[in-house]
Design an enzyme around this catalytic site. Structure first.
Site, PDB file in Angstrom:
ATOM      1  N   ASP A   1      51.264 -12.387  29.219  1.00  0.00           N
ATOM      2  CA  ASP A   1      52.220 -13.493  29.140  1.00  0.00           C
ATOM      3  C   ASP A   1      53.025 -13.637  30.425  1.00  0.00           C
ATOM      4  O   ASP A   1      54.235 -13.884  30.408  1.00  0.00           O
ATOM      5  CB  ASP A   1      53.166 -13.318  27.938  1.00  0.00           C
ATOM      6  CG  ASP A   1      53.958 -14.582  27.645  1.00  0.00           C
ATOM      7  OD1 ASP A   1      53.524 -15.664  28.072  1.00  0.00           O
ATOM      8  OD2 ASP A   1      55.014 -14.484  27.005  1.00  0.00           O
TER       9      ASP A   1
ATOM     10  N   ASN B   1      50.817 -19.524  30.606  1.00  0.00           N
ATOM     11  CA  ASN B   1      49.847 -18.550  30.105  1.00  0.00           C
ATOM     12  C   ASN B   1      48.683 -19.179  29.347  1.00  0.00           C
ATOM     13  O   ASN B   1      48.804 -20.254  28.770  1.00  0.00           O
ATOM     14  CB  ASN B   1      50.551 -17.563  29.179  1.00  0.00           C
ATOM     15  CG  ASN B   1      51.305 -18.248  28.050  1.00  0.00           C
ATOM     16  OD1 ASN B   1      52.448 -18.630  28.230  1.00  0.00           O
ATOM     17  ND2 ASN B   1      50.680 -18.404  26.882  1.00  0.00           N
TER      18      ASN B   1
ATOM     19  N   GLU C   1      52.028 -21.242  22.918  1.00  0.00           N
ATOM     20  CA  GLU C   1      51.879 -20.208  21.893  1.00  0.00           C
ATOM     21  C   GLU C   1      51.284 -20.776  20.597  1.00  0.00           C
ATOM     22  O   GLU C   1      51.199 -20.063  19.590  1.00  0.00           O
ATOM     23  CB  GLU C   1      53.246 -19.585  21.573  1.00  0.00           C
ATOM     24  CG  GLU C   1      53.867 -18.870  22.740  1.00  0.00           C
ATOM     25  CD  GLU C   1      54.357 -19.820  23.815  1.00  0.00           C
ATOM     26  OE1 GLU C   1      55.005 -20.825  23.465  1.00  0.00           O
ATOM     27  OE2 GLU C   1      54.076 -19.586  24.995  1.00  0.00           O
TER      28      GLU C   1
END
Length: 536
Positions: free
Chosen positions: A325, A282, A215
């Site tokens: 995600d 992801n 992230e």
């Protein structure tokens, strides 16, 4: 990205051990010594012993998944349906850490090695009493950019050493008897957004680890280190650079540099094929796919690597161009199954995207994909190739769009288990939808790089819930389910009991073949019952 087990040692601990956390400050001493085990329990642990241990010494739990196949199935059988109600806690150990507890303990000859969150402590405990032998605490900078709590998933042992990863991305080796530091290796720079929460995996003379931080605009990889010296042996980048196969799947300007693809769940290993299997998370930015056109290999995939060199042998992508995600980092289980009239060396995977997959693990060939939870993102799966057809209504835009599963997934990182007797996979399912929205994404070193937002729940309070599902691994069909309304993480004790960790209870146990008022009387359930009766 994740939205936020335990392992059996001696039989008295298998379903009676409770871990809890007290909200106090973490220990500041780097190492605390209480006493030491009479011998080094890791001195005789080798890759060969780890391979044989699930059958030869089920009282031990020598690697993260219980064995290289990650089945999380124990052959211990003294605890059964007749005496499980008599179990009482043998001991309780409070670690004084307010963070999440996600570790699977390693047990070797009466010594338990368990890690905590927070400042990543490693404890060596007497498995019979819970008394500590020693403790080592890594001091983590307070500004480490961990997206989803300061957690750790466990350790690995071999060659007289115990290995663990600290949150600030160091791989540390200690003497397994005394806790004395032997070497440490910087795996990544947390200032770039990298962290580590993975439990290492020992294969031959190497310690294999992955990284977190998808992230934060990092570029993921899998690393292998020499267990004796700590020197890096190889690195496999999960986002290919220029000139590497798969780089053409990354459109846009330099998007591969911040492409995500982290590797924070421990992989599996087939000693016969000499192949290492590792899930990849992801892409980044996760909710804005417009800036990274293409399939974005090898994100949201599984890669099969040569453990000696790190070279890619094959890959399979669960969710091409993931914009929800769905990760793909969840564990893979190795099992030999009767499929299509022959025995297939299969790889099983329950993905966050809502599909349960079986692949041929020798070559990555697609076998099947079956829905195991509510999903709206895919209109269909090609039965020959396994490639999904995306539902256009499920693509996030500038306005909020409801999609299922949500970013918590149809199955989070909490592991499923597999019984070679019933040939069932026992899957902790999450029914969860979300509002997704795509927006702008600006990269700044070490800062969140999301590309907008998704909610955890879209359909109101109480809509999101969890249950346990048993799936016939040869067909992908549901055999039965148990609905405790909360996400669980199963572990099999023999073939009579299943242990579930839940949000509300430290430990609960059920028969793996559920009674008819809890499990549906399907043909697959009947086959499972017959199998257990034959193997008792």
């Amino acid at each position: 990205m994740k939205m936020t087990g335990r392992s059996a040692g001696g039989l008295s601990l298998a379903a009676a051990l409770v871990f809890s956390a007290a909200t106090v400050a973490p220990a500041h001493a780097q190492k605390e010594q209480y006493k030491k085990p009479p011998t080094n329990p890791a001195a005789t642990v080798t890759s060969q012993r780890i391979m044989r241990a699930p059958v030869a010494e089920p009282q031990n739990w020598l690697t993260y998944g219980g064995g290289y196949d990650s089945q999380r199935h124990s052959r211990l059988d003294q605890i059964n349906t007749r005496n499980v109600a008599q179990l009482k806690p043998a001991w309780i150990k409070q670690f004084g850490v307010p963070n999440g507890f996600e570790a699977t303990p390693i047990v070797a000859d009466g010594v338990m090695y368990v890690t905590t969150g927070g400042h990543t402590s490693l404890w060596a405990l007497d498995a019979k009493t819970g008394d500590p032998f020693w403790q080592y605490t890594a001091q983590i900078p307070e500004d480490v950019p961990a997206c989803c709590d300061w957690v750790n998933r466990g350790a690995a042992i071999a060659d007289g050493k115990v290995f663990f990863a600290s949150l600030d991305a160091q791989l540390i080796a200690l003497d397994a008897q005394t806790g004395r530091p032997l070497w440490n290796q910087r795996v990544a720079d947390p200032r770039d957004g990298y962290t580590m929460t993975v439990a290492p995996l020992v294969v031959k003379d190497k310690v294999i680890v992955g990284v977190s931080g998808g992230e934060y605009g990092v570029r993921g990889y899998v690393d292998a280190y020499d267990m004796r010296t700590g020197r890096r042996a190889w690195r496999f980048y999960t986002v290919p650079g220029p000139g590497e196969p798969g780089h053409e799947t990354w459109g846009g300007k330099e998007t591969w540099r911040t492409g995500g693809g982290t590797t924070w769940i421990t992989g599996s290993y087939d000693p016969e094929l000499d192949l290492l299997y590792w899930g990849v998370a992801n892409p980044g930015p996760v909710f804005n796919g417009a800036v990274r056109p293409g399939d974005n290999l090898y994100t949201s995939s599984v890669v099969a690597l040569d453990p000696n060199t790190g070279r890619l042998r094959w890959h399979y992508q669960w969710t091409p161009h993931d914009i929800w995600d769905y990760d793909g980092v969840n564990e893979v289980i190795l099992a030999d199954l009767p499929i299509g009239g022959r025995t297939v060396k299969a790889l099983l995977h329950a993905d966050k995207n809502g599909f349960f997959y079986a692949l041929d693990r020798t070559n990555g060939k697609f076998l099947y994909a079956k829905e195991f939870a509510r999903q709206t993102w895919a209109s269909s799966i090609n039965p020959q190739t396994g490639r999904p057809t995306v539902n256009p209504k499920g693509i996030p835009g500038p306005d909020y769009t409801i999609g299922c599963p949500g970013p918590a997934g149809a199955k989070e990182w909490n592991h499923m288990a597999y019984s070679p007797q019933t040939r069932m996979a026992y899957v902790p399912v999450v029914e969860n939808c979300a509002y997704f929205r795509s927006g702008q994404a600006f990269y700044n070193r070490g800062q969140p790089f999301w590309g907008s937002y998704a909610t955890a729940e879209a359909l109101g309070p109480g809509e999101s819930h969890g249950f346990l599902k048993a799936i016939n691994a040869a067909t992908g069909r549901e055999a039965m389910r148990l609905d405790p309304r909360h996400m669980s993480f199963p572990q099999l004790l023999g073939d009579a009991l299943m242990r579930l960790g839940k949000k509300e209870e430290a430990i609960a146990a059920w028969q793996t073949v559920l009674t008819l008022d809890e499990g549906r009387n399907t043909p697959d359930a009947q086959l499972a019952r017959q199998s257990i009766q034959r193997n008792r």
